[in-house]
Design an enzyme around this catalytic site. Structure first.
Site, PDB file in Angstrom:
ATOM      1  N   LYS A   1       0.835  -1.205   0.000  1.00 38.61           N
ATOM      2  CA  LYS A   1       0.000   0.000   0.000  1.00 38.61           C
ATOM      3  C   LYS A   1       0.869   1.254   0.000  1.00 38.61           C
ATOM      4  O   LYS A   1       0.598   2.216  -0.716  1.00 38.61           O
ATOM      5  CB  LYS A   1      -0.939  -0.009   1.223  1.00 38.61           C
TER       6      LYS A   1
ATOM      7  N   GLN B   1      -4.484  -1.577   9.669  1.00 36.00           N
ATOM      8  CA  GLN B   1      -4.347  -2.892   9.043  1.00 36.00           C
ATOM      9  C   GLN B   1      -4.872  -3.969   9.997  1.00 36.00           C
ATOM     10  O   GLN B   1      -4.458  -4.056  11.144  1.00 36.00           O
ATOM     11  CB  GLN B   1      -2.865  -3.143   8.706  1.00 36.00           C
TER      12      GLN B   1
ATOM     13  N   ASP C   1     -11.019   2.985   4.085  1.00 41.41           N
ATOM     14  CA  ASP C   1     -11.284   1.545   3.961  1.00 41.41           C
ATOM     15  C   ASP C   1     -12.792   1.267   3.902  1.00 41.41           C
ATOM     16  O   ASP C   1     -13.210   0.155   3.605  1.00 41.41           O
ATOM     17  CB  ASP C   1     -10.680   0.785   5.151  1.00 41.41           C
TER      18      ASP C   1
END
Ligand code: NDP
Length: 287
Positions: free
Chosen positions: A53, A97, A120
């Protein structure tokens, strides 16, 4: 093989080139889009995902900030960091994460992220907006699947779509997106009776389970479009999806591979969400 390949790498490259132009345009107006990534613990897969990412951000002209903590960090430390990032106007997207270590309540950590920076798309406010068909940050993997279907020219209105998997991050939001796009959607899961009876009806079949090659050729309607979200590691170390690719490619009309399918598009949609957040903050929204 008769199926057309839905190439996630090629699509990701095209979309990222467009995003880079937008990022440069934003940069010329004095704002560099910035994603903050929080990583807790030593899970090797999580480290690989975060590395990918961060690299993708750099290539697309976005800034990234990485906050790394040991597995035994106190949850409050992470919550305090999220709070600081929420209030920092130079940060446009915040990503934690997953998975988090056991001392964390993942839901409350995700809910601590400002919905305006929840790139997200996991915050209940963004999920709720998605349910209502309002504009929201949509979870990156389902958003990536929709871009793949669009790029392949798949007609969604009136299509029978079957999604295998009902997780909050893939199956459920994807089913909602397909429904909003006009498909008639069936969601299957571990308690579904006679899975194949459902999948054989599908014009569009999405597998998001996490079981190597569980979708066999006899479960697929001839000519169907098959999107394989699953990522599974085989005993020989190779990656494979939830779909028995070689056999299903003989039956399907179009199919996405693993690797090189949904994975690259997931990261691409993260970049897109971060950029959109930065554009909104700069008063340059595409709405
Ligand atoms: P989850 O484990 O959260 O969900 C799996 C789903 O599959 C559950 O709804 C489960 O049902 C269902 N399921 C399990 N066994 C069966 C079965 N035998 N028949 C039908 N349904 C079944 O996984 P995720 O949604 O997080 O991820 C799914 C897969 O996608 C994984 O392989 C993951 O690695 C991959 N993934 C890939 C991404 C990418 O970027 N390409 C991003 C995110 C995930 P139930 O709810 O009843 O338990």
């Amino acid at each position: 093989m008769s199926a057309k390949i839905i190439d996630g790498n090629a699509l990701a490259q095209r979309v990222r080139a467009e995003l880079k132009q937008r990022a440069d345009h934003l940069g010329a107006r004095g704002t560099q889009a910035c994603l903050a990534v929080i990583l807790v613990g030593e899970d090797p897969a999580s480290h690989v995902y975060v590395r990918n990412k961060v690299r993708a951000c750099e290539q697309a002209g976005l800034k990234s900030l990485k906050f790394q903590y040991p597995a035994d960090v106190a949850p409050q430390t992470v919550l305090d960091q999220i709070d600081a990032l929420n209030r920092d106007p130079a940060v446009h997207g915040i990503l934690v994460q997953l998975p988090l270590p056991p001392q964390f309540d993942s839901t409350s950590v995700l809910e601590a992220i400002s919905p305006a920076k929840d790139v997200d798309g996991f915050h209940a406010m963004n999920v709720g907006a998605l349910v209502q068909g309002r504009r929201a940050f949509v979870a990156c993997t389902p958003a990536g699947c929709m871009e793949m279907l669009k790029s392949a020219g798949v007609a969604l209105k009136g299509a029978e779509a079957v999604v295998i998997g009902r997780s909050n991050i893939v199956g459920k939001p994807l089913a909602l997106l397909l429904m909003h796009a006009g498909a008639t959607v069936t969601i299957c899961h571990s308690q579904t009776r006679d899975l194949a009876a459902h999948t054989r009806r599908a014009d569009i079949l999405i597998a998001a389970v996490g079981r190597a090659r569980m979708v066999s050729a006899d479960m697929v309607k001839p000519g169907a479009v098959v999107i394989d979200v699953g990522i599974n590691r085989l005993p020989d170390g190779k990656l494979c999806g939830d779909v028995d690719f070689d056999a299903v490619a003989e039956v399907a009309g179009a199919i996405s591979p693993v690797p090189g399918g949904v994975g690259p598009m997931t990261i691409t949609m993260l970049l897109a969400n971060t950029l959109e957040s930065a554009e909104r903050a700069a008063g340059m929204s595409h709405d």
